[in-house]
Design a protein around this motif. Structure first.
Motif, short mmCIF file in Angstrom:
data_model
loop_
_atom_site.label_atom_id
_atom_site.label_comp_id
_atom_site.label_asym_id
_atom_site.label_seq_id
_atom_site.Cartn_x
_atom_site.Cartn_y
_atom_site.Cartn_z
N GLY A 1 3.20 9.64 -10.16
CA GLY A 1 2.71 9.68 -11.53
C GLY A 1 1.24 9.38 -11.71
N GLY A 2 0.47 9.39 -10.63
CA GLY A 2 -0.95 9.08 -10.72
C GLY A 2 -1.82 10.25 -10.34
N ALA A 3 -2.87 9.98 -9.57
CA ALA A 3 -3.83 11.03 -9.21
C ALA A 3 -3.24 12.07 -8.27
CB ALA A 3 -5.06 10.38 -8.59
N GLY A 4 -2.14 11.73 -7.59
CA GLY A 4 -1.51 12.69 -6.68
C GLY A 4 -0.34 13.42 -7.30
N ARG A 5 -0.15 13.26 -8.57
CA ARG A 5 0.99 13.89 -9.25
C ARG A 5 0.92 15.42 -9.12
NH1 ARG A 5 2.58 13.12 -15.65
NH2 ARG A 5 4.74 13.83 -15.48
N ILE B 1 0.83 -1.21 0.00
CA ILE B 1 0.00 0.00 0.00
C ILE B 1 0.87 1.26 0.00
CG2 ILE B 1 -1.87 1.23 1.16
CD1 ILE B 1 -2.63 -1.47 -0.05
N LYS B 2 1.99 1.21 0.70
CA LYS B 2 2.90 2.36 0.68
C LYS B 2 3.48 2.57 -0.72
CE LYS B 2 4.19 2.14 5.56
NZ LYS B 2 5.25 1.91 6.55
N LEU B 3 3.81 1.48 -1.40
CA LEU B 3 4.34 1.61 -2.76
C LEU B 3 3.26 2.07 -3.73
CD1 LEU B 3 6.65 -1.54 -2.87
CD2 LEU B 3 7.32 0.87 -2.63
N ALA B 4 2.02 1.64 -3.52
CA ALA B 4 0.91 2.12 -4.35
C ALA B 4 0.72 3.62 -4.15
CB ALA B 4 -0.37 1.38 -4.00
N ALA B 5 0.82 4.07 -2.89
CA ALA B 5 0.69 5.50 -2.60
C ALA B 5 1.80 6.29 -3.27
CB ALA B 5 0.72 5.72 -1.08
N LEU B 6 3.02 5.75 -3.23
CA LEU B 6 4.16 6.43 -3.85
C LEU B 6 3.94 6.57 -5.35
CD1 LEU B 6 7.02 7.60 -3.37
CD2 LEU B 6 7.91 5.31 -3.92
N ALA B 7 3.47 5.50 -6.00
CA ALA B 7 3.23 5.55 -7.44
C ALA B 7 2.15 6.56 -7.79
CB ALA B 7 2.84 4.16 -7.94
N GLU B 8 1.09 6.62 -6.99
CA GLU B 8 0.02 7.59 -7.25
C GLU B 8 0.53 9.02 -7.06
OE1 GLU B 8 -2.92 7.39 -8.46
OE2 GLU B 8 -3.46 5.28 -8.37
N GLN B 9 1.43 9.22 -6.09
CA GLN B 9 1.97 10.56 -5.88
C GLN B 9 2.93 10.96 -6.99
OE1 GLN B 9 5.43 11.43 -4.78
NE2 GLN B 9 4.77 13.57 -5.09
N PRO C 1 12.71 7.06 -13.72
CA PRO C 1 11.80 7.32 -14.85
C PRO C 1 10.32 7.12 -14.51
CG PRO C 1 12.73 5.15 -15.07
CD PRO C 1 13.37 5.75 -13.85
N TRP C 2 9.85 7.81 -13.44
CA TRP C 2 8.47 7.64 -13.01
C TRP C 2 7.48 8.01 -14.11
CZ3 TRP C 2 6.59 5.13 -8.97
CH2 TRP C 2 7.43 4.89 -7.86
N ASN C 3 7.80 9.04 -14.89
CA ASN C 3 6.85 9.48 -15.91
C ASN C 3 6.57 8.38 -16.92
OD1 ASN C 3 5.29 11.60 -17.27
ND2 ASN C 3 6.83 11.39 -18.88
N LYS C 4 7.61 7.69 -17.37
CA LYS C 4 7.41 6.58 -18.31
C LYS C 4 6.74 5.40 -17.64
CE LYS C 4 9.28 8.39 -22.01
NZ LYS C 4 8.44 8.69 -23.19
N LEU C 5 7.14 5.11 -16.40
CA LEU C 5 6.57 3.97 -15.69
C LEU C 5 5.06 4.08 -15.55
CD1 LEU C 5 9.06 3.35 -12.73
CD2 LEU C 5 8.45 1.72 -14.50
N THR C 6 4.60 5.27 -15.21
CA THR C 6 3.19 5.45 -14.88
C THR C 6 2.34 5.99 -16.02
OG1 THR C 6 3.72 7.63 -13.96
CG2 THR C 6 3.64 5.78 -12.42
#
Length: 386
Positions: A200-204, A190-198, A373-378
């Motif tokens: 490159g996702g809805a929390g970007r 869940i922490k890693l999901a939160a990091l991904a959303e921050q 490379p978060w932008n490409k990942l997400t």
């Protein structure tokens, strides 16, 4: 005046990052003149940097480009296929795995069952399966990030887990690293999901994000100043660790129990379709959990609350009644917006891959301070969110 060794090294690293980032973003070979113009570095400096990057295997000369008579200009490209990084999300029944190149481009994605395998065996099998699908050589594997449900120590060992109790205390990171021959990092799913959303996702674009996931259980994680908030004992956000804590009246050992339909997803789907009983249960559910969510909101004061509950339609159905219920708990007018998660069920596996880049970037690239490379990942066009 001579430049201090530390200053010269920092400047050299910054120049390497500038050239490599430009080539990675360009995606195609570029001439020394173009690289110099776009990075603001002198041509001699670019030549020196490219020599280093070619020696490191990150850049290679491409076919010479010529715009007319005379000696053709030298051109260079980022060798993004020189290495691969994997992310693995392990659950009680199976695993999701993603494989990407050094630029963050997806090479493969797979899902497979546990089939009686241990967590470390499942992780290795998942990486091998996605590498086979992508036609990638595992010898080029540079790092793996693993997402696990539970309280994860800095060493990568699970300290506690209701979902995978058999894994508590096992050296997962060390075992997988030995079997795959690469760097491995492990953290809470869940922490890693939160990091991904921050990232490159809805929390970007927001530095402080509260992430709430509603599934069989209700899970929460916090990102502050663009980093996972772990706390002194790595239990920040672990509300389920409070003795006797029940999110709802009929929750059983952290499991959410529903009455109008067998599962939360079914309840939300029925509510979205206009079913009165399901809508009433959702409203009551939100009222029951709102107090605890409001408490965390007041402690953290996040920029945004990112919510995931099944697919996009289910999450949208939950958002408005949840936001309204939390608002009723607050006497101050300031409150964060509640938004639907953008990365779907892949958030944790993408977070695992991105976390591997974050933690081992210098070893992965051989260049100091190269950004992950978060932008490409997400934002990979091949990804299907659900």
């Amino acid at each position: 005046m001579e430049t201090a060794p530390g200053t010269a090294h920092a400047e050299r690293s910054a120049n390497q990052v500038a050239c490599l980032r430009f080539l990675a973003d360009a995606g195609v070979a570029q001439t020394v003149g173009v690289i110099s113009a776009e990075t603001g570095l002198s041509r001699p400096t670019v030549h020196a940097v490219l020599d280093d990057l070619v020696a490191a295997g990150l850049v290679e000369p491409s076919n010479a480009a010529s715009a007319g008579p005379g000696r053709p200009a030298r051109s260079f490209r980022f060798v993004r296929e020189a290495g691969v990084v994997a992310g693995v999300d392990i659950g009680p029944r199976g695993a999701r795995v993603v494989l990407c190149d050094l630029a963050g481009h997806r090479l493969g994605y797979a899902e497979l069952g546990r089939e009686g395998r241990s967590v470390d065996e499942t992780t290795v099998a998942a990486v091998e399966a996605v590498a086979k699908e992508a036609g990638a050589d595992l010898a080029s594997l540079r790092a793996v990030g693993v997402a696990l449900p539970g309280v994860v120590e800095e060493s990568g060992r699970l300290r506690a887990s209701l979902v995978l109790p058999e894994v508590v205390g096992q050296p997962i990171a060390e075992t997988v690293a030995e079997q795959l021959g690469c760097l491995v990092t492990v953290d809470n799913d869940i922490k890693l999901a939160a990091l991904a959303e921050q990232r490159g996702g809805a929390g970007r674009g927001h530095s402080d994000v509260l992430y709430l996931q509603v599934g069989n259980r209700l899970s929460l994680s916090i990102v502050l100043d663009e980093e996972i908030r772990q706390g002194s004992h790595r239990i920040a956000g672990e509300l389920g660790s409070q003795r006797g804590m029940r999110w709802t009246r009929n929750a059983q050992r952290g499991q959410l129990v529903w009455t109008s339909r067998p599962t939360g997803e079914a309840v939300l789907q029925a509510a979205a379709a206009g079913d009165a009983e399901a809508k009433a249960e959702i409203k009551d559910f939100c009222a029951q959990i709102a107090g605890r969510i409001a408490t965390v909101v007041l402690v953290v004061d996040p920029d945004v609350v990112v919510v995931r509950c099944g697919g996009a339609a289910e999450t949208t159905t939950l958002l408005r009644p949840l936001e309204a219920a939390v608002a009723k708990e607050l006497v101050v007018p300031e409150r964060p917006p509640f938004v639907a998660a953008a990365l779907g069920r892949e958030a944790a596996v993408l977070g695992a891959a991105g976390h591997a880049f974050d933690r081992f970037g210098s070893a992965i690239y051989g260049v100091q301070n190269y950004p992950s490379p978060w932008n490409k990942l997400t934002h990979d066009d091949e990804r299907n969110y659900q």
